[in-house]
Write a protein that holds these residues in place. Structure first.
Motif, short mmCIF file in Angstrom:
data_model
loop_
_atom_site.label_atom_id
_atom_site.label_comp_id
_atom_site.label_asym_id
_atom_site.label_seq_id
_atom_site.Cartn_x
_atom_site.Cartn_y
_atom_site.Cartn_z
N VAL A 85 0.92 -1.21 -0.11
CA VAL A 85 0.05 -0.02 -0.02
C VAL A 85 0.94 1.35 -0.02
O VAL A 85 1.96 1.57 1.03
CB VAL A 85 -0.98 0.12 1.33
CG1 VAL A 85 -1.82 1.20 1.38
CG2 VAL A 85 -1.88 -1.13 1.10
N THR A 86 0.72 2.16 -0.83
CA THR A 86 1.35 3.52 -1.02
C THR A 86 0.63 4.76 -0.95
O THR A 86 -0.59 4.50 -0.78
CB THR A 86 2.11 3.36 -2.43
OG1 THR A 86 1.26 3.55 -3.38
CG2 THR A 86 2.98 2.56 -2.44
N GLY A 87 1.00 5.99 -0.81
CA GLY A 87 0.42 7.06 -1.06
C GLY A 87 -0.40 7.41 0.15
O GLY A 87 -0.14 7.01 1.15
N ASP A 88 -1.26 8.21 -0.18
CA ASP A 88 -2.40 8.73 1.06
C ASP A 88 -3.17 7.62 1.42
O ASP A 88 -3.47 7.64 2.81
CB ASP A 88 -3.60 9.79 0.35
CG ASP A 88 -2.79 10.83 -0.14
OD1 ASP A 88 -1.76 11.23 0.29
OD2 ASP A 88 -3.43 11.81 -0.81
N ARG B 141 -1.92 4.71 2.27
CA ARG B 141 -1.09 4.19 3.24
C ARG B 141 -0.94 5.05 4.55
O ARG B 141 -1.31 4.50 5.82
CB ARG B 141 0.34 4.12 2.84
CG ARG B 141 1.40 3.68 3.77
CD ARG B 141 2.81 3.76 2.81
NE ARG B 141 3.92 3.28 3.80
CZ ARG B 141 4.32 2.15 3.92
NH1 ARG B 141 3.66 1.05 3.28
NH2 ARG B 141 5.24 1.84 4.99
N VAL B 142 -1.11 6.28 4.41
CA VAL B 142 -1.16 7.31 5.43
C VAL B 142 -2.51 7.14 6.42
O VAL B 142 -2.40 6.91 7.60
CB VAL B 142 -0.77 8.63 5.06
CG1 VAL B 142 -1.07 9.74 6.34
CG2 VAL B 142 0.66 8.77 4.60
N ASP B 143 -3.36 7.19 5.75
CA ASP B 143 -4.87 7.08 6.17
C ASP B 143 -5.10 5.68 6.72
O ASP B 143 -5.72 5.61 7.98
CB ASP B 143 -5.95 7.25 4.87
CG ASP B 143 -5.88 8.75 4.61
OD1 ASP B 143 -5.17 9.52 5.23
OD2 ASP B 143 -6.48 8.90 3.48
N LEU C 181 -11.56 -1.76 10.53
CA LEU C 181 -10.98 -0.73 11.02
C LEU C 181 -10.67 0.50 9.82
O LEU C 181 -11.00 1.76 10.29
CB LEU C 181 -9.32 -1.04 11.56
CG LEU C 181 -9.37 -1.81 12.76
CD1 LEU C 181 -7.85 -2.45 13.08
CD2 LEU C 181 -9.91 -1.05 13.95
N ALA C 182 -10.47 0.04 8.83
CA ALA C 182 -10.57 0.96 7.61
C ALA C 182 -11.83 1.64 7.39
O ALA C 182 -11.93 2.93 7.05
CB ALA C 182 -9.87 0.35 6.47
N GLY C 183 -12.81 0.95 7.47
CA GLY C 183 -14.19 1.22 6.80
C GLY C 183 -14.39 1.25 5.41
O GLY C 183 -13.31 1.14 4.80
N PRO C 184 -15.54 1.36 4.96
CA PRO C 184 -15.91 1.04 3.65
C PRO C 184 -14.96 1.84 2.61
O PRO C 184 -14.72 1.53 1.29
CB PRO C 184 -17.15 0.94 3.55
CG PRO C 184 -17.84 1.76 4.81
CD PRO C 184 -16.87 1.61 5.59
N ARG D 192 -10.66 2.69 -1.55
CA ARG D 192 -9.56 3.34 -1.88
C ARG D 192 -8.30 2.53 -2.02
O ARG D 192 -7.53 2.58 -2.95
CB ARG D 192 -9.30 4.54 -1.11
CG ARG D 192 -10.14 5.82 -1.46
CD ARG D 192 -10.15 6.98 -0.72
NE ARG D 192 -8.60 7.33 -0.34
CZ ARG D 192 -8.35 7.68 0.81
NH1 ARG D 192 -9.20 7.93 1.85
NH2 ARG D 192 -7.31 8.05 1.00
N VAL D 193 -7.95 1.79 -0.89
CA VAL D 193 -6.98 0.65 -1.01
C VAL D 193 -6.98 -0.18 -1.97
O VAL D 193 -5.95 -0.52 -2.63
CB VAL D 193 -6.70 0.43 0.64
CG1 VAL D 193 -5.93 -1.06 0.48
CG2 VAL D 193 -6.60 1.26 1.65
N LEU D 194 -8.27 -0.92 -2.12
CA LEU D 194 -8.44 -1.87 -3.03
C LEU D 194 -8.17 -1.28 -4.77
O LEU D 194 -7.51 -1.90 -5.37
CB LEU D 194 -9.63 -2.56 -3.05
CG LEU D 194 -9.86 -3.53 -1.69
CD1 LEU D 194 -11.21 -3.86 -1.85
CD2 LEU D 194 -8.92 -4.70 -1.85
N ALA D 195 -8.49 -0.04 -4.83
CA ALA D 195 -8.42 0.50 -6.19
C ALA D 195 -6.90 0.90 -6.36
O ALA D 195 -6.18 0.64 -7.74
CB ALA D 195 -9.02 1.94 -6.19
#
Length: 145
Positions: free
Chosen positions: A51-54, A56-58, A115-118, A123-126
């Motif tokens: 996981v990268t980018g925003d 990753r941070v979120d 924990l991430a929420g939908p 966004r992570v999956l995208a």
């Protein structure tokens, strides 16, 4: 002029690290807390390499602190792995059977999905190659050719 703006409150994770490990232990039917924690550490480290980018941070902000440290302690790979290659990579690193590693991966990532929420999970999956949705407990939808 005095500003009354305050720094926004940092979002606290929805559960502690201990609660996360216990949830994984329950969901994965692990015999001990130690076995569940091994799975958590293995899978979060692997996910941290993908996981990268925003996102990753979120995602790190939504994980318990100890889990976030494992996740962010990894340098993202330059070549992202498909979901199946991700499981095979984890199995190789853990020297464990593929079926066991697939079980571990699903047990941990379904908790991460909670924990991430939908919205964040979408966004992570995208940002990941195909094959991860099922690992997170979601249907893998494909477009018609």
């Amino acid at each position: 002029m005095i500003s009354d703006q305050r720094a926004p409150l940092q979002q606290l994770p929805a559960m502690t690290y201990e609660q996360m490990v216990e949830k994984v232990r329950y969901e994965g039917a692990y015999p001990t807390r130690e076995r569940a924690e091994e799975a958590v550490r293995l899978v979060l480290a692997g996910l941290g390499r993908q996981v990268t980018g925003d996102e990753r941070v979120d995602l790190a902000a939504r994980l318990p602190l100890e889990a976030a440290r494992v996740f962010t302690g990894q340098i993202p790979d330059t070549e992202p792995l498909t979901g199946w290659a991700f499981v095979k990579d984890l199995a190789t690193r853990a020297r464990a059977p593929l079926a066991t590693t697939r079980w571990d991966t699903g047990s941990v990532l379904t908790t991460v999905a909670t924990l991430a929420g939908p919205d964040l999970l979408t966004r992570v999956l995208a940002g990941l190659p195909g094959g991860y949705a099922l690992l997170f407990g979601r249907a893998e939808l494909t477009r018609a050719a």
